[in-house]
Design a protein around this motif. Structure first.
Motif, PDB file in Angstrom:
ATOM      1  N   ILE A 263       0.632  -1.360   0.213  1.00  0.00           N
ATOM      2  CA  ILE A 263       0.078  -0.051   0.084  1.00  0.00           C
ATOM      3  C   ILE A 263       0.791   1.265  -0.010  1.00  0.00           C
ATOM      4  O   ILE A 263       0.542   2.273  -0.665  1.00  0.00           O
ATOM      5  N   HIS A 264       2.100   1.098   0.572  1.00  0.00           N
ATOM      6  CA  HIS A 264       2.979   2.276   0.798  1.00  0.00           C
ATOM      7  C   HIS A 264       3.614   2.775  -0.757  1.00  0.00           C
ATOM      8  O   HIS A 264       4.189   3.909  -0.773  1.00  0.00           O
ATOM      9  N   ASN A 265       3.291   1.701  -1.638  1.00  0.00           N
ATOM     10  CA  ASN A 265       3.888   2.181  -2.988  1.00  0.00           C
ATOM     11  C   ASN A 265       3.014   2.827  -3.742  1.00  0.00           C
ATOM     12  O   ASN A 265       3.245   3.259  -5.030  1.00  0.00           O
ATOM     13  N   TYR A 266       1.876   3.141  -3.659  1.00  0.00           N
ATOM     14  CA  TYR A 266       0.867   3.626  -4.161  1.00  0.00           C
ATOM     15  C   TYR A 266       0.251   4.839  -3.728  1.00  0.00           C
ATOM     16  O   TYR A 266       0.248   5.278  -2.533  1.00  0.00           O
ATOM     17  N   ASN A 267      -0.144   5.946  -4.780  1.00  0.00           N
ATOM     18  CA  ASN A 267      -0.776   7.212  -4.291  1.00  0.00           C
ATOM     19  C   ASN A 267      -2.187   6.766  -4.340  1.00  0.00           C
ATOM     20  O   ASN A 267      -2.768   5.982  -5.239  1.00  0.00           O
ATOM     21  N   ILE A 268      -2.871   7.224  -3.252  1.00  0.00           N
ATOM     22  CA  ILE A 268      -4.187   7.050  -3.247  1.00  0.00           C
ATOM     23  C   ILE A 268      -5.113   8.181  -3.303  1.00  0.00           C
ATOM     24  O   ILE A 268      -4.748   9.242  -2.707  1.00  0.00           O
ATOM     25  N   LEU A 269      -6.096   8.153  -4.080  1.00  0.00           N
ATOM     26  CA  LEU A 269      -7.048   9.204  -4.088  1.00  0.00           C
ATOM     27  C   LEU A 269      -8.506   8.863  -3.812  1.00  0.00           C
ATOM     28  O   LEU A 269      -8.981   8.021  -4.425  1.00  0.00           O
ATOM     29  N   TRP A 270      -9.267   9.839  -3.329  1.00  0.00           N
ATOM     30  CA  TRP A 270     -10.513   9.383  -2.868  1.00  0.00           C
ATOM     31  C   TRP A 270     -11.464  10.672  -3.719  1.00  0.00           C
ATOM     32  O   TRP A 270     -11.195  11.579  -3.610  1.00  0.00           O
ATOM     33  N   PHE A 271     -12.797  10.099  -4.037  1.00  0.00           N
ATOM     34  CA  PHE A 271     -13.592  10.695  -4.800  1.00  0.00           C
ATOM     35  C   PHE A 271     -15.017  10.816  -4.307  1.00  0.00           C
ATOM     36  O   PHE A 271     -15.175   9.492  -3.813  1.00  0.00           O
ATOM     37  N   GLN A 272     -15.965  11.629  -4.461  1.00  0.00           N
ATOM     38  CA  GLN A 272     -17.088  11.485  -3.935  1.00  0.00           C
ATOM     39  C   GLN A 272     -18.166  11.677  -4.993  1.00  0.00           C
ATOM     40  O   GLN A 272     -18.110  12.629  -5.771  1.00  0.00           O
ATOM     41  N   THR A 273     -19.261  10.978  -5.226  1.00  0.00           N
ATOM     42  CA  THR A 273     -20.213  11.334  -6.030  1.00  0.00           C
ATOM     43  C   THR A 273     -21.641  11.305  -5.537  1.00  0.00           C
ATOM     44  O   THR A 273     -21.840  10.268  -4.611  1.00  0.00           O
ATOM     45  N   LYS A 274     -22.509  12.236  -5.987  1.00  0.00           N
ATOM     46  CA  LYS A 274     -23.925  12.329  -5.543  1.00  0.00           C
ATOM     47  C   LYS A 274     -24.895  12.342  -6.604  1.00  0.00           C
ATOM     48  O   LYS A 274     -24.304  12.533  -7.776  1.00  0.00           O
ATOM     49  N   PRO A 275     -25.820  12.013  -6.761  1.00  0.00           N
ATOM     50  CA  PRO A 275     -27.014  11.993  -7.829  1.00  0.00           C
ATOM     51  C   PRO A 275     -26.984  13.215  -8.312  1.00  0.00           C
ATOM     52  O   PRO A 275     -27.112  14.147  -7.843  1.00  0.00           O
ATOM     53  N   SER A 276     -26.945  13.427  -9.787  1.00  0.00           N
ATOM     54  CA  SER A 276     -27.153  14.638 -10.551  1.00  0.00           C
ATOM     55  C   SER A 276     -26.085  15.408 -10.085  1.00  0.00           C
ATOM     56  O   SER A 276     -26.093  16.688 -10.535  1.00  0.00           O
ATOM     57  N   ARG A 277     -25.006  14.974  -9.771  1.00  0.00           N
ATOM     58  CA  ARG A 277     -23.766  15.983  -9.475  1.00  0.00           C
ATOM     59  C   ARG A 277     -22.396  15.306 -10.231  1.00  0.00           C
ATOM     60  O   ARG A 277     -22.457  14.082 -10.189  1.00  0.00           O
ATOM     61  N   PRO A 278     -21.468  16.109 -10.657  1.00  0.00           N
ATOM     62  CA  PRO A 278     -20.237  15.431 -11.180  1.00  0.00           C
ATOM     63  C   PRO A 278     -19.534  14.976 -10.143  1.00  0.00           C
ATOM     64  O   PRO A 278     -19.720  15.553  -8.666  1.00  0.00           O
ATOM     65  N   PRO A 279     -18.527  14.209 -10.222  1.00  0.00           N
ATOM     66  CA  PRO A 279     -17.731  13.678  -9.330  1.00  0.00           C
ATOM     67  C   PRO A 279     -16.789  14.745  -8.606  1.00  0.00           C
ATOM     68  O   PRO A 279     -16.618  15.799  -9.170  1.00  0.00           O
ATOM     69  N   ALA A 280     -16.572  14.772  -7.394  1.00  0.00           N
ATOM     70  CA  ALA A 280     -15.870  15.612  -6.602  1.00  0.00           C
ATOM     71  C   ALA A 280     -14.581  14.877  -6.038  1.00  0.00           C
ATOM     72  O   ALA A 280     -14.704  13.950  -5.475  1.00  0.00           O
ATOM     73  N   ASN A 281     -13.342  15.546  -6.132  1.00  0.00           N
ATOM     74  CA  ASN A 281     -12.064  14.988  -5.722  1.00  0.00           C
ATOM     75  C   ASN A 281     -11.893  15.621  -4.277  1.00  0.00           C
ATOM     76  O   ASN A 281     -12.110  16.636  -3.876  1.00  0.00           O
ATOM     77  N   ILE A 282     -11.854  14.453  -3.392  1.00  0.00           N
ATOM     78  CA  ILE A 282     -11.688  14.804  -1.941  1.00  0.00           C
ATOM     79  C   ILE A 282     -10.329  14.856  -1.474  1.00  0.00           C
ATOM     80  O   ILE A 282     -10.050  16.311  -0.832  1.00  0.00           O
ATOM     81  N   LEU A 283      -9.456  14.090  -1.810  1.00  0.00           N
ATOM     82  CA  LEU A 283      -7.892  14.226  -1.212  1.00  0.00           C
ATOM     83  C   LEU A 283      -7.120  13.076  -2.078  1.00  0.00           C
ATOM     84  O   LEU A 283      -7.636  12.373  -2.676  1.00  0.00           O
ATOM     85  N   ARG A 284      -5.705  13.482  -1.861  1.00  0.00           N
ATOM     86  CA  ARG A 284      -4.747  12.722  -2.412  1.00  0.00           C
ATOM     87  C   ARG A 284      -3.767  12.384  -1.452  1.00  0.00           C
ATOM     88  O   ARG A 284      -3.383  13.281  -0.767  1.00  0.00           O
ATOM     89  N   HIS A 285      -3.582  11.145  -1.142  1.00  0.00           N
ATOM     90  CA  HIS A 285      -2.569  10.545  -0.197  1.00  0.00           C
ATOM     91  C   HIS A 285      -1.428   9.948  -1.069  1.00  0.00           C
ATOM     92  O   HIS A 285      -1.478   8.976  -1.463  1.00  0.00           O
ATOM     93  N   GLY A 286      -0.234  10.846  -1.103  1.00  0.00           N
ATOM     94  CA  GLY A 286       0.970  10.514  -1.802  1.00  0.00           C
ATOM     95  C   GLY A 286       1.625   9.470  -1.091  1.00  0.00           C
ATOM     96  O   GLY A 286       1.654   9.363   0.113  1.00  0.00           O
ATOM     97  N   LYS A 287       2.404   8.676  -1.849  1.00  0.00           N
ATOM     98  CA  LYS A 287       3.202   7.573  -1.348  1.00  0.00           C
ATOM     99  C   LYS A 287       4.447   8.302  -0.415  1.00  0.00           C
ATOM    100  O   LYS A 287       5.145   7.553   0.167  1.00  0.00           O
ATOM    101  N   ASP A 288       4.510   9.380  -0.918  1.00  0.00           N
ATOM    102  CA  ASP A 288       5.519  10.478  -0.060  1.00  0.00           C
ATOM    103  C   ASP A 288       5.065  10.593   1.305  1.00  0.00           C
ATOM    104  O   ASP A 288       5.707  11.173   2.149  1.00  0.00           O
ATOM    105  N   GLY A 289       3.665  10.400   1.722  1.00  0.00           N
ATOM    106  CA  GLY A 289       3.392  10.650   2.852  1.00  0.00           C
ATOM    107  C   GLY A 289       2.317  12.004   2.855  1.00  0.00           C
ATOM    108  O   GLY A 289       1.530  12.163   3.738  1.00  0.00           O
TER     109      GLY A 289
END
Length: 266
Positions: free
Chosen positions: A72-98
């Motif tokens: 898991i520490h070798n990957y960048n992790i991104l989280w997105f949020q989607t709600k009905p009738s709305r475009p996806p929203a990017n929440i955060l990015r957790h880089g492999k550099d911490g």
């Protein structure tokens, strides 16, 4: 999901515009295909997310993303949020550099945590609110989005809030004319909030694999309406004693089923 495209909310610190565009392009692939965007499965990590999660309003909500290949520490992790009738929203990015980069509009209530012993990543939402109910997508990539992939998304339903509204369900049919080749059933789901809701069509008690067209609308920023249209060959509805629309709304602890036997044609 709004088919008109994706708007980017705010600006992502410490992440270039090119990478951000690539992230949204990869997410769009995941949302449209519900599968990793590459066919060579050996070149991308396999990502698992629970289908559903429910938490009481004001509690700590924890969403899990597990990687089956690599560390898991070798990957960048991104989280997105989607709600009905709305475009996806990017929440955060957790880089492999911490480093953790948040999009404007998502405060430190949204925390990112790596759990190496389970090879997983957690998105924690402190003091979760009814309006946080949404589908949350985890994207995993090792750099420059050359081998990025998504989980199938977790439906987060927050219960116990004053704003929660239980849906009402109505079933309508087309004319039951045996001479026509197709038969249509419309399941109307009205006045519910929040917007995380599942519609399942069943034939003789079994979920059908046939595609249904579903569209959702948000009225007056207070509640949602949804319509799901099922198209069947005439022979199926004539030979099926039970065709039903089942609506699951976890925030109001509701499972509502309407059967064609209860319905009059319009």
């Amino acid at each position: 999901m709004d088919g008109s495209g994706i708007r980017i909310f705010g600006s992502l610190r410490k992440m270039g515009a090119l990478n951000l565009t690539a992230a949204f392009a990869q997410l769009m692939s995941c949302l449209l295909l519900m599968a990793p965007p590459f066919y060579d499965c050996s070149s991308v990590p396999q990502v698992l997310q629970p289908l559903r999660a429910s938490f009481a309003e004001g509690s700590l909500a924890i969403l899990t993303c597990t990687v089956q290949e690599g560390a898991i520490h070798n990957y960048n992790i991104l989280w997105f949020q989607t709600k009905p009738s709305r475009p996806p929203a990017n929440i955060l990015r957790h880089g492999k550099d911490g480093n953790i980069s948040r999009i404007q509009g998502f405060t430190e209530r949204f925390q990112a945590i790596r759990v190496p012993r389970n090879n997983s990543h957690l998105l924690q939402i402190q003091g979760v609110q009814t309006d946080d109910s949404a589908i949350y997508w985890c994207m995993v990539e090792s750099g420059n989005f050359s081998n990025a992939t998504c989980g199938n998304g977790t439906r987060l339903s927050v219960f116990g809030g004053r704003a929660v509204m239980k849906p009402s369900v109505t079933l309508l049919t087309s004319d039951q004319d045996p001479s026509t080749p197709l038969f249509y059933i419309l399941c109307l789901v009205n006045n519910f909030y929040p917007g995380v809701l599942e519609v399942t069509w069943k034939i003789n008690g079994h979920a059908t694999t046939r595609e249904a067209t579903t569209a959702s609308l948000w009225d007056n920023e207070a509640y949602y309406n949804l319509g799901s249209l099922l198209e069947l060959p005439n022979s199926i509805w004539r030979d099926s004693p039970s065709i039903s629309c089942e609506v699951r709304h976890d925030s109001s602890n509701s499972v509502i089923s309407k059967s064609l036997l209860e319905c009059n044609g319009f």
